[in-house]
Design a protein around this motif. Sequence first.
Motif, mmCIF file in Angstrom:
data_model
loop_
_atom_site.group_PDB
_atom_site.id
_atom_site.type_symbol
_atom_site.label_atom_id
_atom_site.label_comp_id
_atom_site.label_asym_id
_atom_site.label_seq_id
_atom_site.Cartn_x
_atom_site.Cartn_y
_atom_site.Cartn_z
ATOM 1 N N MET A 1 0.867 -1.183 0.000
ATOM 2 C CA MET A 1 0.000 0.000 0.000
ATOM 3 C C MET A 1 0.900 1.228 0.000
ATOM 4 S SD MET A 1 -2.959 -0.968 2.764
ATOM 5 C CE MET A 1 -3.390 0.738 3.128
ATOM 6 N N THR B 1 6.866 0.259 11.318
ATOM 7 C CA THR B 1 5.926 -0.866 11.321
ATOM 8 C C THR B 1 6.488 -1.994 10.463
ATOM 9 O OG1 THR B 1 4.719 0.035 9.435
ATOM 10 C CG2 THR B 1 3.893 0.620 11.614
ATOM 11 N N THR C 1 4.143 0.266 2.211
ATOM 12 C CA THR C 1 4.118 -0.741 3.270
ATOM 13 C C THR C 1 3.636 -2.058 2.674
ATOM 14 O OG1 THR C 1 3.369 1.015 4.775
ATOM 15 C CG2 THR C 1 3.335 -1.251 5.614
ATOM 16 N N VAL C 2 4.381 -3.124 2.902
ATOM 17 C CA VAL C 2 3.932 -4.447 2.458
ATOM 18 C C VAL C 2 2.661 -4.797 3.229
ATOM 19 C CG1 VAL C 2 4.509 -6.911 2.393
ATOM 20 C CG2 VAL C 2 6.256 -5.189 1.871
ATOM 21 N N ILE C 3 1.643 -5.285 2.535
ATOM 22 C CA ILE C 3 0.379 -5.579 3.207
ATOM 23 C C ILE C 3 0.562 -6.776 4.150
ATOM 24 C CG2 ILE C 3 -0.914 -4.609 1.264
ATOM 25 C CD1 ILE C 3 -1.778 -7.499 0.568
ATOM 26 N N GLY C 4 -0.265 -6.819 5.183
ATOM 27 C CA GLY C 4 -0.143 -7.848 6.218
ATOM 28 C C GLY C 4 -0.147 -9.258 5.652
ATOM 29 N N ALA C 5 -0.961 -9.495 4.633
ATOM 30 C CA ALA C 5 -1.080 -10.842 4.059
ATOM 31 C C ALA C 5 0.221 -11.305 3.424
ATOM 32 C CB ALA C 5 -2.201 -10.863 3.026
ATOM 33 N N ARG D 1 -6.436 -0.195 0.159
ATOM 34 C CA ARG D 1 -6.677 -0.709 1.505
ATOM 35 C C ARG D 1 -7.700 -1.847 1.516
ATOM 36 N NH1 ARG D 1 -9.353 -0.202 6.142
ATOM 37 N NH2 ARG D 1 -7.969 -0.513 7.922
ATOM 38 N N LEU E 1 -7.092 -5.548 3.033
ATOM 39 C CA LEU E 1 -7.921 -6.068 4.118
ATOM 40 C C LEU E 1 -8.512 -7.429 3.742
ATOM 41 C CD1 LEU E 1 -8.586 -4.948 6.861
ATOM 42 C CD2 LEU E 1 -10.621 -3.866 5.883
ATOM 43 N N LEU F 1 -5.794 -9.988 3.893
ATOM 44 C CA LEU F 1 -5.446 -10.319 5.277
ATOM 45 C C LEU F 1 -6.459 -11.299 5.863
ATOM 46 C CD1 LEU F 1 -3.489 -9.604 7.680
ATOM 47 C CD2 LEU F 1 -5.270 -8.027 8.435
ATOM 48 N N LYS F 2 -7.741 -11.046 5.545
ATOM 49 C CA LYS F 2 -8.819 -11.918 6.047
ATOM 50 C C LYS F 2 -8.641 -13.331 5.477
ATOM 51 C CE LYS F 2 -13.719 -11.517 7.017
ATOM 52 N NZ LYS F 2 -14.492 -12.494 6.233
ATOM 53 N N GLU G 1 -2.518 -2.003 6.186
ATOM 54 C CA GLU G 1 -3.899 -2.041 6.685
ATOM 55 C C GLU G 1 -3.961 -2.264 8.189
ATOM 56 O OE1 GLU G 1 -2.469 -4.726 5.072
ATOM 57 O OE2 GLU G 1 -2.475 -5.757 6.995
ATOM 58 N N LEU H 1 -9.068 -6.803 11.523
ATOM 59 C CA LEU H 1 -10.147 -7.785 11.448
ATOM 60 C C LEU H 1 -11.004 -7.741 12.717
ATOM 61 C CD1 LEU H 1 -8.198 -10.821 9.890
ATOM 62 C CD2 LEU H 1 -9.417 -8.965 8.726
#
Lengths: 342, 251
Positions: free
Chosen positions: A186, A239, A269-273, A294, A298, A301-302, B23, B74
């Motif tokens: 992102m 982060t 920023t590399v996404i959480g997933a 975003r 999201l 990530l889910k 995110e 989440l």
Amino acid sequence: MRPALTILDPGFAATIQDRGRVGWQRFGVPVSGALDPEALAAANILVGNAPGSATIEAMGAGLRLRVDAESATLALAGCAAPFRIEGAGAVLSASPLRGVTVHRGDVLRFPPPKNGAVYYIAAAGGFDIPPVLGSRSTYARASLGGIEGRTLRVGDAIPLLRKAAPVAPTLLLDASFEAPKSIRVMRGPNADYFTERAFEALAGAPYTVSPASDRMGLRFKGEALDRLNSGEIPSQGTTAGALQVPPDGQPILLLADRQTTGGYPRIATVIGADIAAAGRLAPGMAVRFIEVGREEALAALKARAEWLAALPSRLRAAPQDALTSERLLGENLIGGVTAGEM
Amino acid sequence: MPSEDGAAAPPSSLTPKVYDCGESAVLVEFDVGYSKSISLAILQISQRLHGSHLEGYVESIPAASSLTISYDPLVLSRESLVAAIESACAMPPGTSAGGRLWTIPCVYGGASGPDLGDVAREAGVSEAEAAVLHASQTYVVSMLGFLPGFAYLVELPERLRLPRRATPRPRVPAGSIAIASGMTAIYPLESPGGWHLIGWTPVPMWDVSRQEEPLFAPGDRVRFEAVDAQQAEALRARVAEGWVPAPEAAV
């Protein structure tokens, strides 16, 4: 003697890592923890441990261990190739992603990581290492956690909590852990410090991981990312997955041992997933950065969280005949030409 | 504009700008540049979030003019997090943000502070005067970072302000008291470092085997008191037996 796995050769670099030291960054303590938390979880659940338990995180070639316990059940996960068990009278080859029972005196010889940088060795029952600030992870720069707060050395005995392997079915896991060809990012919190051309460059040709990378960050080589101004920003909290850009324009991706604050602007920023996948990147590998929004981050990530939560349901009992054939293979090996490699 | 008297800024002056760090984290920036009152207000917001038991909040890192907050999106929506940040900004400022007062014994100069001579020369004063200048100020912990327990103490007297050393030292001993630009700090453990070393203290900043948290928290105030080598040695012996200094209560 306490049951332990003893380091005969730590290889390129090995440390004790769990899920990390969360909640202490306001005091300047980095999170640390596994570079690939997904492989950490896989190794642990294969031996019946909680997914965030402490493991041996190994990078590069050369790791060799000796079993100094009556027996132990281990599992290997991550960017891992089959490892060898040099036991009394037989040399076995054991696959990653399955529980393997080893016995006193067995020497375990691990090949270099395959398709990536890191792999994890979990032991059923876990390692008997005291937590520091809530985690057993090693942060070598401040000598926290693990074995004496440092990377593992020849002769280190990593104590096991169980003195013998549990009587439990041996498990297999259907999963794979490979370094990615692309990772999703992102736009970063300091995006307005960069030219539009910098974003085009970032999304253009792949960037190559430099050998100067470590657990703190991946240093990339590629087209320089131009800044609108060369000034420093006031130090800000960092982060996981932040892609910061020092004055030379070559981005650094912050990993588990990142400092808690920094003064280089962050373009993305590399996404959480994709953070676990980014942790698998090894020097020399090339990767593309793909910018997403975003909502996509999201949703990804889910999906990743659901995949991880469902890992235990993908465990299967390892067929006994597979074990037998491995043993036979081992016996053939010791009598055959490959014995000379040992 | 916020006042410079150390009190938290009036709530109306704090309008946060929120930027995504992926995110799962946000950077909250207060676009007014650094001031002691903004720094204290940021600490208060951080502490309020910590104390809020907001489900999905993970942790926050206060810095001089920003706050970085990580959360589980989440569990906690970005909208709810931003609402919590805004309501923390709108709450009336508390009486203090930590605000304990520490007095740290310091051996200035010599082998304990090998750069004191250079610093004094740059400032156009004697070494003794430079030490007195450093010890004359009461500093505020604006943030921790760089190393576990490394506290950035503001605001160094103007005359002592120098850029970092051209060549960082590969090994700075634990307990070294150092200065750079507008700040002073105590190295909590041995590490490489580019600040000017002017003194040394036997007081441990954070012995994780004995202290649950580092000695200094953001918002605390710190004073230095010159001691001689014998006094420092006596203190070092007490430290070995587990002694840590007690702060004066919050003001």
